[in-house]
Design a protein around this motif. Structure first.
Motif, PDB file in Angstrom:
ATOM      1  N   ALA A  74       0.827  -1.203   0.000  1.00 22.70           N
ATOM      2  CA  ALA A  74       0.000   0.000   0.000  1.00 22.70           C
ATOM      3  C   ALA A  74       0.862   1.254   0.000  1.00 22.70           C
ATOM      4  O   ALA A  74       0.567   2.233  -0.703  1.00 22.70           O
ATOM      5  N   MET A  75       1.932   1.241   0.786  1.00 23.26           N
ATOM      6  CA  MET A  75       2.820   2.402   0.841  1.00 23.26           C
ATOM      7  C   MET A  75       3.563   2.598  -0.476  1.00 23.26           C
ATOM      8  O   MET A  75       3.758   3.731  -0.929  1.00 23.26           O
ATOM      9  N   LEU A  76       3.970   1.506  -1.105  1.00 21.12           N
ATOM     10  CA  LEU A  76       4.629   1.620  -2.406  1.00 21.12           C
ATOM     11  C   LEU A  76       3.698   2.234  -3.446  1.00 21.12           C
ATOM     12  O   LEU A  76       4.110   3.043  -4.280  1.00 21.12           O
ATOM     13  N   LEU A  77       2.435   1.858  -3.381  1.00 18.48           N
ATOM     14  CA  LEU A  77       1.475   2.274  -4.403  1.00 18.48           C
ATOM     15  C   LEU A  77       0.835   3.632  -4.138  1.00 18.48           C
ATOM     16  O   LEU A  77       0.576   4.392  -5.083  1.00 18.48           O
ATOM     17  N   PHE A  78       0.573   3.955  -2.857  1.00 19.06           N
ATOM     18  CA  PHE A  78      -0.309   5.091  -2.574  1.00 19.06           C
ATOM     19  C   PHE A  78       0.199   6.075  -1.520  1.00 19.06           C
ATOM     20  O   PHE A  78      -0.560   6.936  -1.085  1.00 19.06           O
ATOM     21  N   ALA A  79       1.436   5.991  -1.092  1.00 16.02           N
ATOM     22  CA  ALA A  79       1.925   6.863  -0.019  1.00 16.02           C
ATOM     23  C   ALA A  79       1.838   8.342  -0.397  1.00 16.02           C
ATOM     24  O   ALA A  79       2.085   8.715  -1.542  1.00 16.02           O
ATOM     25  N   LYS A  80       1.481   9.169   0.590  1.00 12.32           N
ATOM     26  CA  LYS A  80       1.514  10.618   0.358  1.00 12.32           C
ATOM     27  C   LYS A  80       2.944  11.074   0.096  1.00 12.32           C
ATOM     28  O   LYS A  80       3.196  11.892  -0.789  1.00 12.32           O
TER      29      LYS A  80
END
Length: 333
Positions: A74-80
């Motif tokens: 999720a962090m790889l794909l959508f991190a702020k």
């Protein structure tokens, strides 16, 4: 066996995927909801799955949330704030002479587009005009130095399949007649170099959730067809070669070609180099700034400066007046 290889073996044995683990010290608040909504829209447009709900519900359905917190995937794909998994891309004359370089740090979908834009900014473009075209129409077809579909496939492969628990960068080097792409992490699972030479190999996913995401948006297939598509794409480029091998703790791919002469009696091609892009921009606006040239060419400021200096040394252009109120003059026109 290296530490990275031991980690890979353990995860395969336990049927784990690194991108399924919770990312330390991060919460749902660290994710960009707009990116998740765009992701869901792309999935629905592709039609491989219908998905709805709030952004948090969407990523929960995709198993990108664990115990209420975002996973590595999720962090790889959508991190702020994009994680520090960089892509280091550069234009080189030789291994020691660097003409331009850029560090790309972004979430994965955005990193693919940014990387492709950078690579394309350093490719020569030919405009093919056949004798038939001249008679019938004024249209012309663009021919890039390398097939873009092959380059995109290799960029996707490096970003999606890289070993993210390895601190190394993806490295892309653009030379005069070859492009190399290195990504951390050797071939995953039982896949071998010999397997990749066939059109029927079975792929293994190191980052299962990331692979699933890119499959659902239609960017990749799951069936081990990536290198087959690369071979098909370069088949239209007779002198182009596609090589790949494992090196150190990673995987290296290379596209290269030999210069060929053009038959000017029937088909003509005109290369559009970065220098020509700059000259075209100056013709339209002699007072153009370096920042505007950066936007037009896709080069970094350093790249624009290098090309401008080369044009001045070769007496192609000169500066008339000062920096604030001056303009460029093309001496060859």
């Amino acid at each position: 066996m290296s530490t990275a290889e031991v980690t890979d073996l353990y995860m395969r044995t336990m049927q784990y995927s690194w991108d399924a683990y919770p990312y330390p010290s991060k919460t749902i608040e660290d994710l960009d909801m707009d990116k998740i909504e765009r992701f869901a829209n792309r999935i629905n447009e592709k039609g491989r799955l219908r998905i709805s709900g709030t952004p948090v519900e969407i990523i929960s359905k995709m198993n990108l949330v664990k115990d209420g917190n975002p996973t590595n995937g999720a962090m790889l794909l959508f991190a702020k704030t994009p994680l520090m998994y960089d892509i280091h891309a550069g234009r080189l004359k030789t291994s020691d002479v660097i003409l331009d370089d850029r560090i790309i740090r972004n979430t994965l979908y955005e990193a693919v587009e940014e990387t492709m834009k950078y690579i394309m900014s350093h490719l020569k473009v030919s405009y093919k005009i056949s004798s038939e075209t001249v008679v019938q129409t004024t249209q012309r077809s663009e021919i890039f130095e390398y097939p873009l579909e092959a380059l995109r496939e290799l960029v996707l492969n490096s970003i999606i399949h890289r070993q993210y628990d390895n601190v190394g960068d993806i490295k892309i080097k653009i030379f005069d007649n070859r492009i190399t792409i290195f990504n951390p992490g050797k071939l995953y699972g039982d896949l071998t170099i010999e397997d990749l030479k066939t059109d029927y190999y079975q792929s293994s996913a190191r980052n299962k959730l990331v692979v699933e995401a890119f499959f659902l948006t239609g960017d990749i297939e799951k069936y081990g067809t990536g290198f087959h598509r690369v071979r098909n794409a370069i088949s239209k480029y007779p002198s182009m070669k596609f090589k790949y091998r494992e090196i150190q703790n990673g995987f290296l791919t290379e596209l290269s070609y030999e210069e060929t002469s053009t038959d000017n009696t029937v088909d003509n091609t005109v290369d559009k180099t970065n220098e020509e892009k700059i000259l075209d921009a100056i013709r339209v606006n002699p007072g153009i700034t370096q920042q505007k040239l950066v936007e037009i060419t896709g080069l970094t400021r350093r790249g624009v400066e290098w090309n401008m200096q080369k044009l001045k040394v070769e007496s192609v252009i000169r500066r008339v007046g000062g920096k604030k109120h001056g303009h460029w003059e093309i001496l060859s026109d």
